[in-house]
Design an enzyme around this catalytic site. Structure first.
Site, PDB file in Angstrom:
ATOM      1  N   PHE A  88       0.809  -1.224   0.000  1.00  0.00           N
ATOM      2  CA  PHE A  88       0.000   0.000   0.000  1.00  0.00           C
ATOM      3  C   PHE A  88       0.842   1.274   0.000  1.00  0.00           C
ATOM      4  O   PHE A  88       0.321   2.371   0.096  1.00  0.00           O
ATOM      5  CB  PHE A  88      -1.016  -0.030   1.145  1.00  0.00           C
ATOM      6  CG  PHE A  88      -2.230  -0.900   0.863  1.00  0.00           C
ATOM      7  CD1 PHE A  88      -2.446  -1.460  -0.400  1.00  0.00           C
ATOM      8  CD2 PHE A  88      -3.170  -1.157   1.852  1.00  0.00           C
ATOM      9  CE1 PHE A  88      -3.570  -2.254  -0.663  1.00  0.00           C
ATOM     10  CE2 PHE A  88      -4.299  -1.936   1.594  1.00  0.00           C
ATOM     11  CZ  PHE A  88      -4.497  -2.498   0.343  1.00  0.00           C
ATOM     12  N   HIS A 104       8.753 -14.583  -0.346  1.00  0.00           N
ATOM     13  CA  HIS A 104       8.691 -14.337  -1.787  1.00  0.00           C
ATOM     14  C   HIS A 104       9.772 -15.245  -2.361  1.00  0.00           C
ATOM     15  O   HIS A 104      10.968 -14.958  -2.246  1.00  0.00           O
ATOM     16  CB  HIS A 104       8.972 -12.861  -2.100  1.00  0.00           C
ATOM     17  CG  HIS A 104       8.966 -12.552  -3.558  1.00  0.00           C
ATOM     18  ND1 HIS A 104       8.228 -11.526  -4.097  1.00  0.00           N
ATOM     19  CD2 HIS A 104       9.600 -13.133  -4.610  1.00  0.00           C
ATOM     20  CE1 HIS A 104       8.411 -11.490  -5.404  1.00  0.00           C
ATOM     21  NE2 HIS A 104       9.246 -12.449  -5.739  1.00  0.00           N
ATOM     22  N   ASP A 144      -1.582  -9.520  -3.950  1.00  0.00           N
ATOM     23  CA  ASP A 144      -0.287  -8.879  -4.185  1.00  0.00           C
ATOM     24  C   ASP A 144      -0.505  -7.502  -4.820  1.00  0.00           C
ATOM     25  O   ASP A 144       0.255  -7.093  -5.698  1.00  0.00           O
ATOM     26  CB  ASP A 144       0.618  -9.768  -5.046  1.00  0.00           C
ATOM     27  CG  ASP A 144       2.055  -9.263  -5.118  1.00  0.00           C
ATOM     28  OD1 ASP A 144       2.434  -8.441  -4.266  1.00  0.00           O
ATOM     29  OD2 ASP A 144       2.796  -9.686  -6.026  1.00  0.00           O
ATOM     30  N   HIS A 149       1.653   0.723  -9.400  1.00  0.00           N
ATOM     31  CA  HIS A 149       2.656   1.645  -9.962  1.00  0.00           C
ATOM     32  C   HIS A 149       1.906   2.554 -10.927  1.00  0.00           C
ATOM     33  O   HIS A 149       0.927   2.110 -11.552  1.00  0.00           O
ATOM     34  CB  HIS A 149       3.749   0.880 -10.715  1.00  0.00           C
ATOM     35  CG  HIS A 149       4.521  -0.071  -9.852  1.00  0.00           C
ATOM     36  ND1 HIS A 149       5.459   0.335  -8.944  1.00  0.00           N
ATOM     37  CD2 HIS A 149       4.453  -1.421  -9.738  1.00  0.00           C
ATOM     38  CE1 HIS A 149       5.969  -0.717  -8.325  1.00  0.00           C
ATOM     39  NE2 HIS A 149       5.364  -1.804  -8.782  1.00  0.00           N
TER      40      HIS A 149
END
Ligand code: DOR
Length: 435
Positions: free
Chosen positions: A62, A175, A300, A304
């Site tokens: 976020f 990840h 996820d 952008h």
């Protein structure tokens, strides 16, 4: 008191029941065919709508603090409210990185001031901050970027990973991509600017190598492990053969529903980490989800700006937004027969609450928190750019015709979203996580 009248309620036994739900002091207090409206301040007529536990999105980015030109906790939580996401778990690759108690406290304070839904935050692992990882609280877990790093947020080699797995009890979320392999392949393919090469550089083997290493360490120390955004069939098949009871895995809607064909249509908007894979991988991931090898769904959400995404590969950032489309995307799959509505709800709420040990969430039952979403399973509407709440202002699913859109979203017994309107006075709460 709030009364939701005559919705089709998804009960914990996965059966539906048409009736009323009474909410008092933020909790579900009663479910019955008909409940008196004496003393009730707000009544929602939900005839024809389906009532589900609010979605809990266990992997979002976020961007606040530090990257608010992409997103902030207010805009992101509006997107959550619109998408039926009543709680989220947020990742540490903000600026500063969430690698200390002070950075975690700062995020919690910001969220308390501006978040319309409930929140929890990960603490990020570096090769140096083991003491912080051991003491930070409250947090949903330790996040390790084994690859696709963000500055110092990279722990990729076994010698550095091992102490993190060896000490402490908290959930470790990985990840899983092999950074060494990615770096080598970046050099090898350096001259190629077609974004489709992204899926070749960060290839399936890179994902499998890291998943295997994380699993090995988790088994050695019996350490609670969660594998974030599983992207390949080979990882899923590997886990099918060898997945201890203390290991969970998640998949994103984009790894289920998009694949490498998306680069031709969307260019760098399809670029994410781990990358989209071939169509065959979609099918194997779906099967693993249906069979319980994959436990839950996360978006996820990684916004952008369009400007950043227009820079041209490989200078473009990886990631795509997701919180306001995930529930309708998955419910559309259910309505088209790929799975059931109860399964979607479990993957997006009940199983997440169980996996992260979040008390009193993820089910519609007396005593549970009134985090709820009323969805309309009978009306199809397209994903439209102009309706998006995320600050980045685009979605990889624009134009997709979906059903199961949230009509009303309720957080802690308060209506935060109602047919296109937001109650921006509502504030979520910090989630708690049982040991
Ligand atoms: O594509 C991605 N973008 N994957 C991640 O794990 C991080 C994210 C981001 O923060 O942009």
């Amino acid at each position: 008191m709030l009364l939701i009248r005559q919705s089709r309620i998804l009960l914990p036994d996965r059966e539906f029941f048409i009736g009323d739900v009474l909410i008092e002091a933020g909790k579900i207090v009663r479910i019955a065919s008909e409940i008196s409206d004496a003393d009730v301040s707000t009544i929602i007529d939900a005839t024809g709508l389906t009532l589900l536990p609010g979605a809990i999105d266990p992997q979002v980015h976020f961007r606040e603090p530090g990257l608010e030109h992409k997103e902030d906790l207010y805009t992101a939580s509006r997107a959550c409210a619109k998408g039926g996401v009543t709680s989220f778990l947020e990742m540490p690759n903000t600026r500063p990185l969430t690698t200390t108690q002070a950075a975690l406290d700062d995020k919690l304070q910001r969220a308390a001031q501006k978040c319309l839904v409930n929140y929890g935050f990960f603490i990020g692992a570096t090769p140096e901050n083991l003491p912080d990882l051991l003491t930070a609280t409250p947090t949903c877990g330790t996040k390790i970027f084994m690859g696709s790093m963000h500055g110092p947020l990279l722990v990729s080699v076994e010698e550095q990973l091992e102490p993190i797995f060896a000490k402490g009890k908290r959930l470790i979320a990985v990840h899983a991509e092999d950074q060494q392999r990615i770096s080598d392949r970046k050099k090898q393919f350096a001259s190629i600017t077609d974004p489709a090469i992204h899926s070749q550089i960060q290839d399936e083997q890179a994902a499998l190598n890291a998943t295997k290493l994380a699993l090995k360490l988790s088994k050695k120390y019996r350490r609670r492990l969660h594998i974030l955004h599983l992207s390949t069939g080979i990882e899923a098949e590997f886990l099918r053969e060898d997945k201890p009871s203390w290991v969970t895995a998640e998949v994103t809607p984009q790894h289920l529903l998009l694949n490498t064909e998306a680069y031709a249509k969307m260019g760098t908007l399809a670029q994410m980490n781990p990358p989209l894979r071939s169509p065959e991988n979609n099918d194997i991931l779906w099967k693993a989800l249906l069979d319980g090898v994959i436990d839950f769904i996360a978006t996820d959400h990684a916004p952008h700006t369009l400007e950043e995404k227009a820079q041209g590969y490989p200078n473009t950032p990886s990631g795509m937004p997701g919180v306001e489309t995930s529930l309708p995307l998955m419910l559309t799959q259910a309505m088209q027969g790929r799975c059931s509505v109860a399964q979607v709800s479990n993957w997006m709420s009940g199983a997440v609450a169980k996996g992260y040990k979040i008390p009193n969430k993820g089910a519609i039952a007396p005593g549970y928190d009134a985090d709820l979403v009323l969805v309309d399973l009978d009306a199809y509407r397209p994903v439209l750019r102009e309706e998006l709440q995320t600050k980045c202002g685009w979605s990889p699913f624009e134009g997709w015709n979906l059903t199961g859109w949230p009509v009303v979203t309720i957080v802690g017994g308060q209506v935060v979203y109602d047919r296109g309107k937001f109650n921006t006075e509502v504030r979520g709460k910090a989630l708690s996580f049982e040991e």
